[in-house]
Design an enzyme around this catalytic site. Structure first.
Site, PDB file in Angstrom:
ATOM      1  N   ARG A  76       0.814  -1.215   0.000  1.00 36.15           N
ATOM      2  CA  ARG A  76       0.000   0.000   0.000  1.00 36.15           C
ATOM      3  C   ARG A  76       0.843   1.259   0.000  1.00 36.15           C
ATOM      4  NH1 ARG A  76      -3.704  -1.949   2.914  1.00 36.15           N
ATOM      5  NH2 ARG A  76      -2.297  -3.676   2.991  1.00 36.15           N
ATOM      6  N   THR A  77       1.893   1.305   0.791  1.00 35.18           N
ATOM      7  CA  THR A  77       2.698   2.522   0.845  1.00 35.18           C
ATOM      8  C   THR A  77       3.414   2.748  -0.486  1.00 35.18           C
ATOM      9  OG1 THR A  77       2.981   2.161   3.212  1.00 35.18           O
ATOM     10  CG2 THR A  77       4.427   3.756   2.182  1.00 35.18           C
TER      11      THR A  77
ATOM     12  N   LYS B  59      25.974  -5.234  -4.031  1.00 36.81           N
ATOM     13  CA  LYS B  59      27.441  -5.294  -4.195  1.00 36.81           C
ATOM     14  C   LYS B  59      28.132  -4.544  -3.061  1.00 36.81           C
ATOM     15  CE  LYS B  59      27.253  -4.951  -9.285  1.00 36.81           C
ATOM     16  NZ  LYS B  59      27.577  -4.003 -10.360  1.00 36.81           N
TER      17      LYS B  59
ATOM     18  N   ARG C 186      12.061   3.477   2.109  1.00 32.37           N
ATOM     19  CA  ARG C 186      11.743   2.650   3.269  1.00 32.37           C
ATOM     20  C   ARG C 186      12.935   1.752   3.525  1.00 32.37           C
ATOM     21  NH1 ARG C 186       6.348  -0.695   4.564  1.00 32.37           N
ATOM     22  NH2 ARG C 186       5.782   1.456   5.090  1.00 32.37           N
TER      23      ARG C 186
ATOM     24  N   HIS D 103       6.875   6.544  10.483  1.00 31.23           N
ATOM     25  CA  HIS D 103       6.193   6.304   9.210  1.00 31.23           C
ATOM     26  C   HIS D 103       5.284   7.516   8.999  1.00 31.23           C
ATOM     27  CE1 HIS D 103       4.136   4.575   5.965  1.00 31.23           C
ATOM     28  NE2 HIS D 103       3.667   3.470   6.486  1.00 31.23           N
TER      29      HIS D 103
END
Lengths: 311, 311, 311
Positions: free
Chosen positions: A57-58, A85, A107, A137
Site C-alpha cells: 500500500r505505501t 554489491k 523505506r 512512518h
C-alpha cells in the site's frame, strides 16, 4: 499558478519536525488535491521509490501520488541494485541524484537511516521517509490525521484509543505525539507486555472493554508477526478475544465512532473480519486519503528543495 | 528535424566496432543532449532493459536516458521472466520484439551473449550491450571518454593511468584500446597478479607512486569482490596503502589532474573516502554524463535500425 | 468517439463466460486495434499487473496493451508486496482499488483465485485473469482464435489438432471448448498419459502421424517441465521423435496448414527448432496479435465496469 504554501520542507522524515500548523497545512493541501487541484510541472521531474522492506500500500500509494502530480517514476528494485554489491545507501542516493532523480522516497529497515542523507550538499534531492526500522512512518501518521480531521472536523476534545502492538508499531509513537499536540485525548490498550511506561505522558492505558464505549476513534494496530520471534506460540483467537475488536465490542461503540487500521490487516486478530468493510470502518478511506496526503508531502519537499520543475 | 548523424549503428555491443570518428560523433551528440537538444518521436517507441546482473547506476541511467528521449520503458524483471522456465535469451528477445519492443538494452553474465542476437532478420530490434560477463561495457567507456574530453578538450598527449583490478574489469580493456586510438598515453598500475602482459601493447605498467605525479587522469577501478574467490583473505587496508589512491598520493597529483571511478566505489579501498567528493573527483560528473552518452547511443541504434519512430 | 461495443464484460476470467458472438466481437475489435484504432481517455486510468507466477510474454504483452490504450501502469512486484506479510489477495486488491487502480490483471497459481474477487461491491475494479493455476488463460485462447480467424477467415469445417501436454495446459481445455463452439473440428495427440477421456466430447484422439497430413492447424503445447514431478526421467529426444513436430512430419502437412505454439518453446521437444521461424509457423504472429486482443479485453472490462475514463 499556486501560491507557495506554508509547508515547505527540505525533507520529510519525522513527525517530530512538523509543528501543528504544518500538519494542518499538509492536511488542507491534501484535501485540495482530493477535490481535484492539479500541479503544473515546467519540466520532467524524476522520482525513485527505494523500498528495502516489503510493502504494497505505501509503495503503490506513493507511486500513484507521484504520477498524479505528473512526476516520472523510475524503477528501483533493491534486490537488483548495487546495494547487493555492498554500495552504501548514501552512494546509491548520490548515483540517483547524479542521473537526474530529484525525489527519493525510502523505506529501510535501519532506524533513522536518513541521518546520513540529510544536509549533504552533494545530494540535491528531496527526501521522504516511507518508514525506518522501528522508527517512524510519517505518511501513515498524516493520512490518519487527515482521516480523523475529515470525519470529525477537528481534534479538540476527541478521544482516540490506540490499541495493540504499541511497542513494535512505527506509527503508534508518532500518532500519540501528534494527537496530543493537535488537542486530542489519547488512550491505550492491548497486551501490557507491548506497552511501555514512557507512553504514560501521552495518555492513559485501559483494558479494551473500558475504552470501547467512550472513545471516538478505535485505532487498531497490526500484530507484526514478522517482528516477533515467538510467533509460533502466538494464539490468534486468544488475542482476538482478549485485546481485539470483536463484533460484540464494536456493537458497544458510540454511534459516530470510527474504526481505523493502517493495514495490512490480520483479519480475526486485531479486528473481526466482518468489521473491515463495516460503515464504521475507515480502512478504505485511509488508503484513499493516503494518495492525497502523499501528494501534499511530495509537493512540500520539492518546493522546499527549490530544485525547480514546479510551476 | 535533425540531420541524420554519422554514428548510426545497427547495434552497439563492443567498443571495437567504433572507429575514432564514431566515438567523437557520439560524444559530440551527447554534449548536445546535455545542452538541451531534444528528440522528436513520431510514434510511441517501447524499450526494455534486461539486466540479468545487478546494477543501479547503469540500469537507472539507461532508463532515464530512454525517458528523456520520450521512449516508453517496459518493466522487465529477469527473476519473474520465462527465462526461469528455461527460455533462451534469443526467444525472450523474439517475444519482446513481437509484442512491439524496439530497443533492447541487455546486461548478461555470459561473455558476448549478443552474438546470437545480431544479424537475425526475425529480430527487428535495436540492441545495446550494457555489460557482458567479463567482456565489455561500452556505455561506461564512452561516458569516461566524454568526461575526459569535456575536461581537457581532447586526448592528444594526455597521460591516463588505469589502476587496479585490470583483469576483472569490463571497462579497463575497452578504455586502454580506445584511449590509444584517440591519441592518449596509457599507464597501468595495481597488483601485478591482476595485470596481464598483453596489456603491454597499450601502455606501461608502473607502481602507483611513480605515476601519480605525472598523469592527467587517475582512473581507479573497482575491486570486484563478487568476482574474486579468495575474498575472505583480501585485506582492504593493505590494498589501499599499496595500490589505492590515498589522501597523501592525491596531494601529489598535478594541479589540473582528475580522479575517475566507474562506481560503485569501495570507499577506503580503491580511493580514500574523502576523495569521492573532492574537487578533483569526476565521479558525479561521470554519472551525469552517462545519461547523455546513453541518449546518443540509443538514438544511434534506433536510427541505424531504421524501424521508424524518430523524426 | 467509439460506439459502445457488444463485448462489455464486468470481468474477463474464463472462456466459458463468453458466447460465440462475444468471442467474434473481441477478435473484430482486436483487428481494429491492429489496424490503428486508438482509444481516447478522458482522465488517467491506472492499471496494475499482479503476476504471482513467472511470465515474460503475457506480462509484457498486457503492459504494452495497457500503454497503447493510454493507461498508466503501476509497478507491482509480488515478492516485495504485503502478500509476503500474509495479506490476502482480496485485501491486496482492496488496497490497489482504494489508491485508485481501476484495472487488475492477475496471474496466480491457485485455480479460480478470482472467485473471491468477483461481485464484491467494495472492489470497484475491472479484472482480467491472466492465468489461474491449472485453470484457464483466456487471453491466450483469444489470441489463438484471432490468429486462426485471420489466417483462414473463419472456423467452419477447419481441422485443428491440439498436441502434447493436454492435461497440464491452461489453454488446451479452453481452446477445445471454444473451437467446437466456433464450428471447428478438433483432434488430439500426444502421450496418452497426458490425455483425459473427458476430452472425447470435444474431438478425436489420434497418433500424430495420422493427423499431420489432414489438419489445417497443428497447435503444439509446451511440455510444462516445471509442473512435472518426474522431470529427471523425461527424455526430450524420445518425446520429440514420438509426439513432437519433427521436420519430417512438418514436410507432410497440407500446403496452407499452419503451426501454432503458445510459448515459451522447448526447442527440439514439442517442435523442431528450425520450425520456429518457418513460413508455416504463426508463433511470432500469435505474440503480435496478443497485444491487440488484450487491448480489446481491457477495453471490454473497463467499459463493462462503467468506472469512467474512456471516451
Amino acid at each position: 499558478m499556486i501560491a507557495e504554501p506554508l509547508t515547505c520542507q527540505p525533507a520529510l522524515v519525522s513527525m517530530r519536525d512538523l509543528d501543528v500548523r504544518t500538519v494542518e497545512a499538509l492536511i488542507h493541501r491534501a484535501e485540495e488535491f482530493k477535490h481535484g487541484t492539479e500541479l503544473e510541472l515546467t519540466e520532467p521531474v524524476y522520482a525513485a521509490n527505494l523500498f528495502f522492506e516489503n510493502s504494497t500500500r505505501t509503495h503503490t500509494s506513493f507511486e500513484i501520488a507521484e504520477r498524479r502530480l505528473g512526476l516520472s517514476v523510475v524503477d528501483f528494485n533493491p534486490q537488483a541494485s548495487s546495494v547487493s554489491k555492498g554500495e552504501t545507501l548514501y552512494d546509491t542516493c548520490l548515483t540517483l541524484a547524479a542521473v537526474g532523480v530529484r525525489l527519493l522516497v525510502i523505506r529501510h529497515s535501519q532506524d533513522a537511516y536518513y541521518q546520513e542523507l540529510l544536509h549533504q550538499p552533494a545530494l540535491p534531492v528531496a527526501l521522504i521517509n516511507a518508514g525506518d526500522g522501528s522508527g517512524e512512518h510519517p505518511s501513515q501518521s498524516l493520512l490518519d490525521m487527515m482521516t480523523i480531521s475529515e470525519t470529525f472536523g477537528g481534534f479538540a476534545g476527541l478521544k482516540v484509543a490506540i490499541v495493540g502492538d504499541l511497542n513494535h508499531s512505527r506509527v503508534a509513537r508518532s500518532n500519540m505525539e501528534v494527537l496530543q499536540k493537535l488537542g486530542a485525548q489519547v488512550y491505550f490498550s492491548g497486551p501490557e507486555a507491548w506497552y511501555d511506561n514512557q507512553f504514560d505522558q501521552f495518555g492513559q492505558y485501559l483494558p479494551i472493554d473500558e475504552l470501547v464505549e467512550q472513545v471516538d476513534v478505535m485505532m487498531m494496530l497490526r500484530v507484526q508477526h514478522e517482528r516477533h520471534n515467538d510467533d509460533s506460540t502466538f494464539d490468534q483467537a486468544a488475542y482476538h478475544q482478549q485485546y481485539g475488536l470483536t463484533l460484540a465490542r464494536a456493537a458497544r461503540m458510540k454511534p459516530e465512532a470510527i474504526i481505523m487500521h493502517p493495514g495490512p490487516i490480520n483479519r480475526g486478530v486485531e479486528l473481526a473480519s466482518d468489521l473491515v468493510e463495516s460503515p464504521r470502518s475507515k480502512f478504505v478511506e485511509q488508503m484513499r486519503n493516503g494518495v492525497f496526503i502523499r501528494m501534499a508531502m511530495i509537493e512540500s519537499v520539492l518546493r522546499g528543495n527549490r530544485l525547480g520543475g514546479l510551476a
